[in-house]
Design an enzyme around this catalytic site. Sequence first.
Site, PDB file in Angstrom:
ATOM      1  N   HIS A 310       0.848  -1.058   0.085  1.00  0.00           N
ATOM      2  CA  HIS A 310      -0.171  -0.042  -0.210  1.00  0.00           C
ATOM      3  C   HIS A 310       0.815   1.309  -0.005  1.00  0.00           C
ATOM      4  O   HIS A 310       0.748   1.978  -0.903  1.00  0.00           O
ATOM      5  CB  HIS A 310      -0.946  -0.070   1.272  1.00  0.00           C
ATOM      6  CG  HIS A 310      -2.052   1.121   1.145  1.00  0.00           C
ATOM      7  ND1 HIS A 310      -2.944   1.039   0.148  1.00  0.00           N
ATOM      8  CD2 HIS A 310      -2.111   2.175   1.970  1.00  0.00           C
ATOM      9  CE1 HIS A 310      -3.678   2.249   0.469  1.00  0.00           C
ATOM     10  NE2 HIS A 310      -3.263   2.728   1.673  1.00  0.00           N
ATOM     11  N   GLU A 320       3.958  -0.179   8.243  1.00  0.00           N
ATOM     12  CA  GLU A 320       3.374  -1.359   7.155  1.00  0.00           C
ATOM     13  C   GLU A 320       4.599  -2.216   6.856  1.00  0.00           C
ATOM     14  O   GLU A 320       4.160  -3.544   6.944  1.00  0.00           O
ATOM     15  CB  GLU A 320       3.063  -0.798   5.784  1.00  0.00           C
ATOM     16  CG  GLU A 320       2.574  -1.815   4.885  1.00  0.00           C
ATOM     17  CD  GLU A 320       1.927  -1.113   3.419  1.00  0.00           C
ATOM     18  OE1 GLU A 320       1.979  -1.901   2.502  1.00  0.00           O
ATOM     19  OE2 GLU A 320       1.650  -0.021   3.299  1.00  0.00           O
ATOM     20  N   LYS A 342       2.894   4.107  -5.923  1.00  0.00           N
ATOM     21  CA  LYS A 342       2.369   5.501  -5.805  1.00  0.00           C
ATOM     22  C   LYS A 342       3.602   6.264  -5.932  1.00  0.00           C
ATOM     23  O   LYS A 342       3.323   7.787  -6.157  1.00  0.00           O
ATOM     24  CB  LYS A 342       2.148   5.443  -4.357  1.00  0.00           C
ATOM     25  CG  LYS A 342       0.619   4.872  -4.126  1.00  0.00           C
ATOM     26  CD  LYS A 342       0.319   4.895  -2.743  1.00  0.00           C
ATOM     27  CE  LYS A 342      -1.286   4.121  -2.167  1.00  0.00           C
ATOM     28  NZ  LYS A 342      -1.135   2.590  -2.275  1.00  0.00           N
ATOM     29  N   HIS A 347      -1.195   8.720  -4.944  1.00  0.00           N
ATOM     30  CA  HIS A 347      -2.297   7.811  -4.162  1.00  0.00           C
ATOM     31  C   HIS A 347      -3.624   8.156  -5.011  1.00  0.00           C
ATOM     32  O   HIS A 347      -4.342   9.049  -4.516  1.00  0.00           O
ATOM     33  CB  HIS A 347      -2.423   8.412  -2.562  1.00  0.00           C
ATOM     34  CG  HIS A 347      -3.089   7.244  -1.786  1.00  0.00           C
ATOM     35  ND1 HIS A 347      -4.022   6.280  -2.385  1.00  0.00           N
ATOM     36  CD2 HIS A 347      -3.358   7.152  -0.793  1.00  0.00           C
ATOM     37  CE1 HIS A 347      -4.535   5.617  -1.387  1.00  0.00           C
ATOM     38  NE2 HIS A 347      -4.143   5.968  -0.428  1.00  0.00           N
ATOM     39  N   PHE A 410      -8.803   4.239   4.975  1.00  0.00           N
ATOM     40  CA  PHE A 410      -9.585   5.032   6.017  1.00  0.00           C
ATOM     41  C   PHE A 410     -10.720   4.331   6.598  1.00  0.00           C
ATOM     42  O   PHE A 410     -11.323   3.580   5.897  1.00  0.00           O
ATOM     43  CB  PHE A 410      -9.832   6.522   5.537  1.00  0.00           C
ATOM     44  CG  PHE A 410      -8.801   7.636   5.605  1.00  0.00           C
ATOM     45  CD1 PHE A 410      -7.480   7.362   5.829  1.00  0.00           C
ATOM     46  CD2 PHE A 410      -9.185   8.935   5.445  1.00  0.00           C
ATOM     47  CE1 PHE A 410      -6.559   8.247   5.752  1.00  0.00           C
ATOM     48  CE2 PHE A 410      -8.286  10.008   5.564  1.00  0.00           C
ATOM     49  CZ  PHE A 410      -7.064   9.479   5.548  1.00  0.00           C
TER      50      PHE A 410
END
Length: 422
Positions: A310, A320, A342, A347, A410
């Site tokens: 991610h 992470e 990314k 993102h 989120f």
Amino acid sequence: MQNHRVVVTGLGVCSPNGVGVPAFKKALEQGKSGIRFYSELKKLKFSCQIGGMPLISEAVKSKYFTPLQLRNFNAAGILYGVAAGVEAWQDAGLAIDEERCDFDSGTIFGVGTLGVDKYRESIYKVDEGNTRRLGSTSVQQTMSSGVSAYLGGMLGLGNLVTTNSSACTTGTEAIFMAYERIKAGKATRMLAGSTSDGGPYVWCGFDALRILPSKYNDKPAEASRPMDANASGFVPGCGAGALVLETLESAQKRGATIYAEILGGHSNSGGQRQEGSMTAPNPIAVKRCIAEAVTDSGITASQIDVINGHLTATAKDDLEIQNWSEALGRSGVDFPYINSLKGMTGHCLAASGSIECVASVLELKHQFLFPNINLQNLHPEIKKVIDISRIPIQKTDLKFNILAKASFGFGDVNCCLIFSKI
């Protein structure tokens, strides 16, 4: 209970660094950034005046929409999703029956924020007393399921046609949900993916949170720096990614190109407990999600060759990496190779997982790793956990079999997929 094997037979993408799979694959191999400066953001006094948006030509629009459909059309997220979804369908070699619907095929196509520009346009017209001038398609351009509805009609899908929404986890989750439906025998094939609007009215909240980089407005391509010690926030992006999933039996019967197999996956939530919150992941849940995905896939953690993380270029990148290490029981030079898209795209919010899954499948099919661009000084906490040799900074040809892809969003929601070469 049925237990069909599920494979990927089609890909489509609208990414900031490449629209269409051929352009996107070339950008991956070259480490090409799609992050640009936008004068509109400067005019609106954003701290972060850069972002990643797909460059959509009029030719691309006319390829997927009729002139009538484009009248009063102002929903970029639907445009991205339709372009990616139809490309994936055509890439899979699937026909479109203009008379009958296909009850064996459906779509789960996720969104985060959709139709923002159309909403804004509509609000101004309503406030001016011009409600009758909204046009006949304002509802379908602004409803959350607009993208799946457009795709369902264009492709004649008669199975489940729906939209999911789980913040940054949306795209990976959509693919996992589609995989589960096919595996259970409830569909033969599913178009799975996600899309996200972009621009000031989507990105403003993140700018207000001060989690976007503000020191790279004059050098946008260098701004997104996953795993780097000098990372200063994620660069906002948008776009769409799409995969056609179907049973192995169906794919073989059609003689379709098979890009990869999905071995399994898992999704969960950290409940915003322990260290988890609306904006931060609960590490216990993240590690559980990864471990359960491995178990569901019928493999061992030692068999994972590559991770597409991610990794957003925020202060949570080192956490992470720690979570991956503990979940897999691997560290140092034993850790799988890992990369983050990314750095090239920013993102892409709800679209990030699906675009990154397209990148993951391309890596598996063509046996290479795309580079982690802008990684000049590995974060010291990451360096303590894994060896820098596991983080490619140039395109790397590699023979490998299994890739893990995860997204964390989120609301403290997580999803992990395990892809395999076939």
